[in-house]
Scaffold this motif. Sequence first.
Motif, short mmCIF file in Angstrom:
data_model
loop_
_atom_site.label_atom_id
_atom_site.label_comp_id
_atom_site.label_asym_id
_atom_site.label_seq_id
_atom_site.Cartn_x
_atom_site.Cartn_y
_atom_site.Cartn_z
N GLN A 1 49.03 14.87 -21.13
CA GLN A 1 50.10 15.87 -21.40
C GLN A 1 51.20 15.41 -22.39
OE1 GLN A 1 51.71 16.36 -17.57
NE2 GLN A 1 50.58 16.41 -16.31
N VAL A 2 51.92 14.50 -23.21
CA VAL A 2 52.47 14.11 -24.37
C VAL A 2 52.05 13.60 -24.79
CG1 VAL A 2 54.89 14.23 -24.96
CG2 VAL A 2 54.37 14.42 -22.58
N PRO A 3 50.26 14.10 -25.73
CA PRO A 3 50.65 13.38 -26.83
C PRO A 3 50.71 12.50 -28.05
CG PRO A 3 49.64 15.54 -27.18
CD PRO A 3 50.46 15.43 -25.79
N GLU A 4 52.40 13.15 -28.47
CA GLU A 4 53.39 12.71 -29.21
C GLU A 4 53.80 11.01 -28.44
OE1 GLU A 4 55.70 16.19 -27.20
OE2 GLU A 4 52.85 15.59 -27.91
N LEU A 5 54.08 11.48 -27.96
CA LEU A 5 54.48 9.95 -27.02
C LEU A 5 53.10 8.48 -26.85
CD1 LEU A 5 56.45 10.97 -23.60
CD2 LEU A 5 57.19 9.78 -26.23
N ARG A 6 52.04 8.55 -27.51
CA ARG A 6 51.04 8.34 -27.04
C ARG A 6 51.70 7.06 -28.51
NH1 ARG A 6 45.94 11.80 -27.95
NH2 ARG A 6 46.38 12.35 -25.81
N PRO A 7 52.52 6.48 -29.59
CA PRO A 7 52.89 5.43 -30.14
C PRO A 7 53.67 4.61 -29.60
CG PRO A 7 52.57 7.35 -31.99
CD PRO A 7 52.16 7.91 -30.54
N VAL A 8 54.59 5.56 -28.68
CA VAL A 8 55.47 5.00 -27.60
C VAL A 8 55.06 4.29 -26.70
CG1 VAL A 8 57.40 5.53 -26.47
CG2 VAL A 8 57.23 6.31 -28.66
N LEU A 9 54.62 5.03 -26.39
CA LEU A 9 53.00 4.56 -25.28
C LEU A 9 52.65 3.01 -25.70
CD1 LEU A 9 52.22 7.60 -23.35
CD2 LEU A 9 54.01 6.50 -22.41
N ALA A 10 51.59 2.58 -26.58
CA ALA A 10 51.35 1.48 -27.10
C ALA A 10 52.01 0.28 -26.89
CB ALA A 10 50.43 2.12 -27.65
N GLU A 11 53.88 0.82 -27.50
CA GLU A 11 54.57 -0.47 -27.80
C GLU A 11 54.50 -0.69 -26.47
OE1 GLU A 11 57.91 -0.02 -30.32
OE2 GLU A 11 56.65 2.47 -31.44
N LEU A 12 54.71 0.05 -25.30
CA LEU A 12 55.22 -0.36 -24.16
C LEU A 12 54.32 -0.90 -23.55
CD1 LEU A 12 57.04 2.78 -23.16
CD2 LEU A 12 58.57 0.58 -23.82
N SER A 13 53.05 -0.67 -23.95
CA SER A 13 51.78 -1.49 -23.07
C SER A 13 51.88 -2.78 -23.42
CB SER A 13 50.93 -0.67 -23.45
OG SER A 13 51.02 0.89 -22.24
N ALA A 14 52.32 -2.81 -25.08
CA ALA A 14 52.04 -4.19 -25.85
C ALA A 14 53.22 -4.84 -25.58
CB ALA A 14 51.99 -3.77 -26.86
N ASP A 15 53.84 -4.58 -25.05
CA ASP A 15 55.69 -4.97 -24.50
C ASP A 15 54.19 -5.81 -22.74
OD1 ASP A 15 57.49 -4.53 -26.26
OD2 ASP A 15 58.14 -4.01 -24.99
N HIS A 16 54.55 -5.10 -22.46
CA HIS A 16 53.71 -5.29 -21.02
C HIS A 16 53.37 -6.68 -20.29
CE1 HIS A 16 54.10 -1.41 -19.19
NE2 HIS A 16 55.28 -1.90 -19.25
N THR A 17 51.93 -6.77 -22.30
CA THR A 17 51.42 -7.89 -22.04
C THR A 17 51.87 -8.95 -22.33
OG1 THR A 17 49.51 -6.08 -23.00
CG2 THR A 17 49.25 -8.59 -23.45
N VAL A 18 52.90 -8.99 -22.92
CA VAL A 18 53.89 -9.94 -23.39
C VAL A 18 54.55 -10.70 -22.37
CG1 VAL A 18 56.17 -10.97 -24.73
CG2 VAL A 18 54.54 -8.96 -25.87
N VAL A 19 55.72 -9.69 -21.31
CA VAL A 19 55.94 -9.91 -19.72
C VAL A 19 54.84 -10.63 -19.26
CG1 VAL A 19 56.69 -8.89 -18.23
CG2 VAL A 19 57.56 -7.78 -19.79
#
Length: 165
Positions: free
Chosen positions: A79-97
């Motif tokens: 719904q908000v494609p401009e957030l995709r880079p932010v979402l990718a960063e947050l998902s990468a954090d989730h992997t580290v966590v």
Amino acid sequence: MHPSHPPNGRLTALGIQLIEIHHWLREELARLRASLDSPGDPGVGLTRELRAHCAGFCAALDRHHTGEDGGAFRVLAEQVPELRPVLAELSADHTVVASILTRVDKLLADATDGRSVRAELDGLAALLESHFTYEERKLVAALNRLAGDPVELLGVTPPKGGSPS
């Protein structure tokens, strides 16, 4: 007849619920870290109760991040494609966590004292503080425009004086 809540009240609640979940997770992590500072016997911090509390916290945090990745982040990306880079960063954090949580779980099973667990939890706390602050700053407004079940979108519901579901 006036509705008991404004039409967007349910929508706004999702962003607020994210903040409430993060607040609860911060408090629980602070409690865990403080309990590992118990004076006396070096092994006192790794009682059965503490191990259970830590396992419960780790499971709740994992459910939250798994829920976000498969729920809210997926919907926001659509719904908000401009957030995709932010979402990718947050998902990468989730992997580290998740990696840290795996190490904590292993340490809880193997450690004779709480020092090594405390060191991992200290690192986790620093990462989560940065992660939660960034996520709240970048996503709350977008989440406020979404409708949906908080368990499906955020992995858990905000706790009401206890652990989240």
